[in-house]
Design a protein around this motif. Sequence first.
Motif, PDB file in Angstrom:
ATOM      1  N   PHE A 234       0.949  -1.090   0.071  1.00  0.00           N
ATOM      2  CA  PHE A 234       0.298   0.011   0.119  1.00  0.00           C
ATOM      3  C   PHE A 234       0.880   1.311   0.112  1.00  0.00           C
ATOM      4  O   PHE A 234       0.538   2.145   0.327  1.00  0.00           O
ATOM      5  CB  PHE A 234      -1.001  -0.117   1.187  1.00  0.00           C
ATOM      6  CG  PHE A 234      -1.825  -1.206   1.254  1.00  0.00           C
ATOM      7  CD1 PHE A 234      -2.940  -1.338   0.227  1.00  0.00           C
ATOM      8  CD2 PHE A 234      -1.541  -2.230   2.170  1.00  0.00           C
ATOM      9  CE1 PHE A 234      -3.625  -2.360   0.371  1.00  0.00           C
ATOM     10  CE2 PHE A 234      -2.358  -3.244   2.187  1.00  0.00           C
ATOM     11  CZ  PHE A 234      -3.617  -3.377   1.178  1.00  0.00           C
ATOM     12  N   LYS A 235       2.067   1.308  -0.517  1.00  0.00           N
ATOM     13  CA  LYS A 235       3.052   2.260  -0.379  1.00  0.00           C
ATOM     14  C   LYS A 235       2.753   2.950  -1.894  1.00  0.00           C
ATOM     15  O   LYS A 235       3.028   4.061  -1.849  1.00  0.00           O
ATOM     16  CB  LYS A 235       4.313   2.017   0.128  1.00  0.00           C
ATOM     17  CG  LYS A 235       4.600   1.670   1.587  1.00  0.00           C
ATOM     18  CD  LYS A 235       6.114   1.453   1.770  1.00  0.00           C
ATOM     19  CE  LYS A 235       6.378   1.541   3.227  1.00  0.00           C
ATOM     20  NZ  LYS A 235       7.750   1.221   3.480  1.00  0.00           N
ATOM     21  N   GLY A 236       2.529   2.182  -2.741  1.00  0.00           N
ATOM     22  CA  GLY A 236       2.033   2.747  -4.123  1.00  0.00           C
ATOM     23  C   GLY A 236       3.624   3.350  -4.806  1.00  0.00           C
ATOM     24  O   GLY A 236       4.640   3.032  -4.483  1.00  0.00           O
ATOM     25  N   ILE A 237       3.043   4.026  -5.727  1.00  0.00           N
ATOM     26  CA  ILE A 237       4.191   4.762  -6.722  1.00  0.00           C
ATOM     27  C   ILE A 237       4.477   6.007  -6.268  1.00  0.00           C
ATOM     28  O   ILE A 237       3.671   6.757  -6.099  1.00  0.00           O
ATOM     29  CB  ILE A 237       3.503   4.635  -8.252  1.00  0.00           C
ATOM     30  CG1 ILE A 237       3.515   3.210  -8.727  1.00  0.00           C
ATOM     31  CG2 ILE A 237       4.536   5.344  -9.124  1.00  0.00           C
ATOM     32  CD1 ILE A 237       2.613   3.449 -10.042  1.00  0.00           C
ATOM     33  N   LYS A 238       5.977   6.180  -5.901  1.00  0.00           N
ATOM     34  CA  LYS A 238       6.088   7.484  -5.593  1.00  0.00           C
ATOM     35  C   LYS A 238       6.199   8.513  -6.458  1.00  0.00           C
ATOM     36  O   LYS A 238       6.554   8.243  -7.632  1.00  0.00           O
ATOM     37  CB  LYS A 238       7.644   7.407  -4.606  1.00  0.00           C
ATOM     38  CG  LYS A 238       7.677   6.468  -3.562  1.00  0.00           C
ATOM     39  CD  LYS A 238       9.050   6.380  -3.110  1.00  0.00           C
ATOM     40  CE  LYS A 238       9.942   7.270  -2.515  1.00  0.00           C
ATOM     41  NZ  LYS A 238       9.486   8.004  -1.382  1.00  0.00           N
ATOM     42  N   GLY A 239       6.198   9.728  -6.045  1.00  0.00           N
ATOM     43  CA  GLY A 239       6.124  10.893  -7.057  1.00  0.00           C
ATOM     44  C   GLY A 239       7.430  11.002  -8.146  1.00  0.00           C
ATOM     45  O   GLY A 239       7.171  11.396  -9.039  1.00  0.00           O
ATOM     46  N   ASN A 240       8.459  10.526  -7.386  1.00  0.00           N
ATOM     47  CA  ASN A 240       9.820  10.742  -8.193  1.00  0.00           C
ATOM     48  C   ASN A 240       9.976   9.389  -9.096  1.00  0.00           C
ATOM     49  O   ASN A 240      11.108   9.239  -9.768  1.00  0.00           O
ATOM     50  CB  ASN A 240      10.915  10.974  -7.204  1.00  0.00           C
ATOM     51  CG  ASN A 240      11.163   9.685  -6.495  1.00  0.00           C
ATOM     52  OD1 ASN A 240      10.477   8.847  -6.249  1.00  0.00           O
ATOM     53  ND2 ASN A 240      12.185   9.963  -5.476  1.00  0.00           N
ATOM     54  N   ASN A 241       9.387   8.621  -9.112  1.00  0.00           N
ATOM     55  CA  ASN A 241       9.182   7.292 -10.087  1.00  0.00           C
ATOM     56  C   ASN A 241       8.862   7.726 -11.514  1.00  0.00           C
ATOM     57  O   ASN A 241       7.715   8.007 -11.757  1.00  0.00           O
ATOM     58  CB  ASN A 241       8.427   6.084  -9.432  1.00  0.00           C
ATOM     59  CG  ASN A 241       8.710   4.913 -10.118  1.00  0.00           C
ATOM     60  OD1 ASN A 241       8.990   4.903 -11.300  1.00  0.00           O
ATOM     61  ND2 ASN A 241       8.565   3.872  -9.221  1.00  0.00           N
ATOM     62  N   ILE A 242       9.798   7.478 -12.417  1.00  0.00           N
ATOM     63  CA  ILE A 242       9.428   7.906 -13.748  1.00  0.00           C
ATOM     64  C   ILE A 242       9.756   6.654 -14.713  1.00  0.00           C
ATOM     65  O   ILE A 242       9.717   6.916 -15.888  1.00  0.00           O
ATOM     66  CB  ILE A 242      10.625   9.119 -14.125  1.00  0.00           C
ATOM     67  CG1 ILE A 242      11.763   8.758 -14.066  1.00  0.00           C
ATOM     68  CG2 ILE A 242      10.132  10.303 -13.251  1.00  0.00           C
ATOM     69  CD1 ILE A 242      12.973   9.666 -14.605  1.00  0.00           C
ATOM     70  N   TYR A 243       9.541   5.636 -14.509  1.00  0.00           N
ATOM     71  CA  TYR A 243       9.614   4.547 -15.253  1.00  0.00           C
ATOM     72  C   TYR A 243       8.399   4.381 -15.833  1.00  0.00           C
ATOM     73  O   TYR A 243       7.197   4.896 -15.231  1.00  0.00           O
ATOM     74  CB  TYR A 243       9.790   3.284 -14.519  1.00  0.00           C
ATOM     75  CG  TYR A 243      11.115   2.942 -13.756  1.00  0.00           C
ATOM     76  CD1 TYR A 243      12.569   2.987 -14.438  1.00  0.00           C
ATOM     77  CD2 TYR A 243      11.210   3.003 -12.206  1.00  0.00           C
ATOM     78  CE1 TYR A 243      13.714   2.903 -13.958  1.00  0.00           C
ATOM     79  CE2 TYR A 243      12.563   3.005 -11.415  1.00  0.00           C
ATOM     80  CZ  TYR A 243      13.661   3.044 -12.362  1.00  0.00           C
ATOM     81  OH  TYR A 243      14.921   2.929 -12.003  1.00  0.00           O
ATOM     82  N   ASN A 244       8.263   3.791 -17.080  1.00  0.00           N
ATOM     83  CA  ASN A 244       7.114   3.583 -18.066  1.00  0.00           C
ATOM     84  C   ASN A 244       5.938   3.105 -17.159  1.00  0.00           C
ATOM     85  O   ASN A 244       4.696   3.934 -17.288  1.00  0.00           O
ATOM     86  CB  ASN A 244       7.477   2.484 -19.089  1.00  0.00           C
ATOM     87  CG  ASN A 244       8.370   3.110 -20.091  1.00  0.00           C
ATOM     88  OD1 ASN A 244       8.836   4.329 -20.204  1.00  0.00           O
ATOM     89  ND2 ASN A 244       8.861   2.418 -20.962  1.00  0.00           N
ATOM     90  N   PHE A 245       5.919   2.256 -16.609  1.00  0.00           N
ATOM     91  CA  PHE A 245       4.698   1.574 -15.801  1.00  0.00           C
ATOM     92  C   PHE A 245       4.173   2.808 -14.874  1.00  0.00           C
ATOM     93  O   PHE A 245       2.807   2.956 -14.617  1.00  0.00           O
ATOM     94  CB  PHE A 245       4.651   0.402 -14.998  1.00  0.00           C
ATOM     95  CG  PHE A 245       5.438   0.443 -13.563  1.00  0.00           C
ATOM     96  CD1 PHE A 245       4.719   0.299 -12.542  1.00  0.00           C
ATOM     97  CD2 PHE A 245       6.922   0.630 -13.559  1.00  0.00           C
ATOM     98  CE1 PHE A 245       5.294   0.670 -11.319  1.00  0.00           C
ATOM     99  CE2 PHE A 245       7.305   0.725 -12.169  1.00  0.00           C
ATOM    100  CZ  PHE A 245       6.494   0.759 -11.146  1.00  0.00           C
TER     101      PHE A 245
END
Length: 437
Positions: A234-245
């Motif tokens: 439940f931490k999810g995708i962080k704001g600084n994650n820039i990978y395609n998915f």
Amino acid sequence: MALLKDELTIISIGDLLSIDLTLPSYQRPYRWKISSANTLFIDTFEAYKNSVEEYRLGTVILHKNSSGTYNIVDGQQRITTLSILLYSLGDKKQKMLEETYSQLSNDAIVNNFRILSRRINELNDDEQNKYKNYLLEQCTMVQIVTDSEQEAFQFFDSQNTRGKELAPHDLLKSYHLREMDKESEDLKVQIINQWENINANILKDLFSIYLYPLTQWYMLRDGLNYSSTKIDSFKGIKGNNIYNFSLYHKASNLYVEQFNKSGNSELLASNHLNQFQLTYPLIAGKRFFNYSLHYKNLLEKVQNLISNFHSNEGEAIPDRRSGDIYIKQLYESVALFFADRFGIENLTKSVLQQLYTWSYSLRLSMYAVYPQTINKYANGLHERVNEGLAMFSVISQMSDPEELKLIILEQPEIRENNDERYKESYKLLCEWNGWYK
């Protein structure tokens, strides 16, 4: 920005309360029960009576603002209770009690003031004065101060993952608040007020009984023993994650939010686009809180729908034994998962009959049901009935709700007179599926 080592100290309660403490908007309501406030009085008064030289009351974590004020990140409940206790002892200048609190907090403060005042009135004037001085001068806390709010929360996490474990949803709250550092204070206040007004037990059950198992079962994973060590789901995708998915999912969330705000509902046969899916990652920060509220509300709708559907069927959903409750929760879980994928409007009569049949076939085939039983069955691994049918995984791969009706469920072998013990369930399953009695 870092830990302020010159302010890392053991501080007396009197000195702590003399600094400019404030409650940030994201703090939870004051919720200490009268039993906890009474315990604080008993423990500190016994320390005073036994002449304990220093009585330690735990840790306070503070975030020092540029203005010089100190936000309480951890320790608010205890500090507020100490302020109530000192107020009851006649020390009326308690800045913490001048803060703006919600009605929920005000009620708790008033209740604890009443019980602590009653305890203080048991003491004579001399004893009250000496006890007050003991609280101020000889009761202490470990003070940790940083000039970085994010680092303060990191200390909060580490403090609360040692010793008595903090509830997983509280750790998630602090994690996602850190991801909201660029959001406005007004938005933080709005979101946190909604979150904190939910009963803590409801949040606990939402994640441990429903959301965590569901997010594991559809991937054929173990859904047991949710705890603070398993919150990564439940931490999810962080704001600084820039990978395609991650860019795809962030863009999808933004689109849905903008669409729902625009009022362009005529483009689709829906007034409101659903932003969340249990089979998709969530986006860290404010959307976690919206995600939690969304699934709390959806679960309540599903539970109400199930209750109404079976209202004329006697004991179709028994709850006398712990195993009965586990089966009921399994039924609610699979209905929630189906509603999440296809919409609650597609929980039709025939769909609920199919999901009920799948869930209660396990009840009829087992004398005793445990969480481990449910876990095996959800993953299609139970040898007694429907072996090989991992229902959550199957639903996650459906593209049309009608596909559920194509699943042939096997008639369970009845164990230990369960056809009599669960007569109504047995009757319904035979009637709906054309099974012989």
